[in-house]
Scaffold this motif. Structure first.
Motif, PDB file in Angstrom:
ATOM      1  N   THR A  48      34.079  30.259  45.139  1.00 22.48           N
ATOM      2  CA  THR A  48      34.915  30.880  46.170  1.00 22.48           C
ATOM      3  C   THR A  48      34.165  30.964  47.495  1.00 22.48           C
ATOM      4  OG1 THR A  48      36.032  32.173  44.464  1.00 22.48           O
ATOM      5  CG2 THR A  48      36.274  32.931  46.733  1.00 22.48           C
ATOM      6  N   TRP A  49      32.896  31.345  47.438  1.00 18.66           N
ATOM      7  CA  TRP A  49      32.097  31.469  48.659  1.00 18.66           C
ATOM      8  C   TRP A  49      31.986  30.115  49.353  1.00 18.66           C
ATOM      9  CZ3 TRP A  49      27.820  29.700  51.149  1.00 18.66           C
ATOM     10  CH2 TRP A  49      27.320  30.490  52.185  1.00 18.66           C
ATOM     11  N   PHE A  50      31.670  29.069  48.594  1.00 18.87           N
ATOM     12  CA  PHE A  50      31.556  27.742  49.199  1.00 18.87           C
ATOM     13  C   PHE A  50      32.905  27.251  49.716  1.00 18.87           C
ATOM     14  CE2 PHE A  50      27.450  27.303  46.922  1.00 18.87           C
ATOM     15  CZ  PHE A  50      26.682  26.980  48.031  1.00 18.87           C
ATOM     16  N   GLY A  51      33.979  27.607  49.041  1.00 16.43           N
ATOM     17  CA  GLY A  51      35.308  27.232  49.526  1.00 16.43           C
ATOM     18  C   GLY A  51      35.634  27.888  50.854  1.00 16.43           C
ATOM     19  N   VAL A  52      35.339  29.158  50.969  1.00 19.66           N
ATOM     20  CA  VAL A  52      35.592  29.869  52.229  1.00 19.66           C
ATOM     21  C   VAL A  52      34.672  29.341  53.324  1.00 19.66           C
ATOM     22  CG1 VAL A  52      35.442  32.134  53.351  1.00 19.66           C
ATOM     23  CG2 VAL A  52      36.494  31.923  51.098  1.00 19.66           C
ATOM     24  N   PHE A  53      33.431  29.028  52.973  1.00 18.87           N
ATOM     25  CA  PHE A  53      32.495  28.484  53.955  1.00 18.87           C
ATOM     26  C   PHE A  53      32.966  27.116  54.450  1.00 18.87           C
ATOM     27  CE2 PHE A  53      28.405  26.333  55.033  1.00 18.87           C
ATOM     28  CZ  PHE A  53      28.074  27.140  56.115  1.00 18.87           C
ATOM     29  N   LEU A  78      33.955  26.021  58.257  1.00 20.72           N
ATOM     30  CA  LEU A  78      33.417  24.863  58.973  1.00 20.72           C
ATOM     31  C   LEU A  78      34.527  23.919  59.424  1.00 20.72           C
ATOM     32  CD1 LEU A  78      30.239  23.980  56.882  1.00 20.72           C
ATOM     33  CD2 LEU A  78      30.358  25.143  59.087  1.00 20.72           C
ATOM     34  N   ALA A  79      35.568  23.792  58.637  1.00 23.38           N
ATOM     35  CA  ALA A  79      36.660  22.881  58.977  1.00 23.38           C
ATOM     36  C   ALA A  79      37.464  23.393  60.172  1.00 23.38           C
ATOM     37  CB  ALA A  79      37.571  22.699  57.777  1.00 23.38           C
ATOM     38  N   ARG A  80      37.519  24.677  60.351  1.00 24.99           N
ATOM     39  CA  ARG A  80      38.328  25.237  61.442  1.00 24.99           C
ATOM     40  C   ARG A  80      37.567  25.306  62.759  1.00 24.99           C
ATOM     41  NH1 ARG A  80      42.627  29.617  59.406  1.00 24.99           N
ATOM     42  NH2 ARG A  80      43.432  28.398  57.678  1.00 24.99           N
TER      43      ARG A  80
END
Length: 57
Positions: free
Chosen positions: A45-50, A54-56
């Motif tokens: 979850t942490w890497f997904g949110v990170f 970065l994508a935004r």
């Protein structure tokens, strides 16, 4: 008379072991697996949110 009385806070060795207790440690494999699953979920979850962060930018 004080010499005959045991010191406060000290227990006899046989008093430390509860009745019916064999001294065997409980199996904690299930608890370990559960903690690992929750840990991996938090990590993913942490890497997904990170990655979303970065994508935004």
């Amino acid at each position: 008379m004080a010499e005959l009385m045991p010191a406060k806070g000290k227990q006899k060795p046989e008093a430390r072991v509860k009745e019916g207790e064999t001294g065997k440690e409980p199996e904690l494999k299930g608890a370990f697996a559960s903690v690992m699953i929750v840990g991996f979920f938090i990590l993913i979850t942490w890497f997904g949110v990170f990655a979303l962060f970065l994508a935004r930018n």
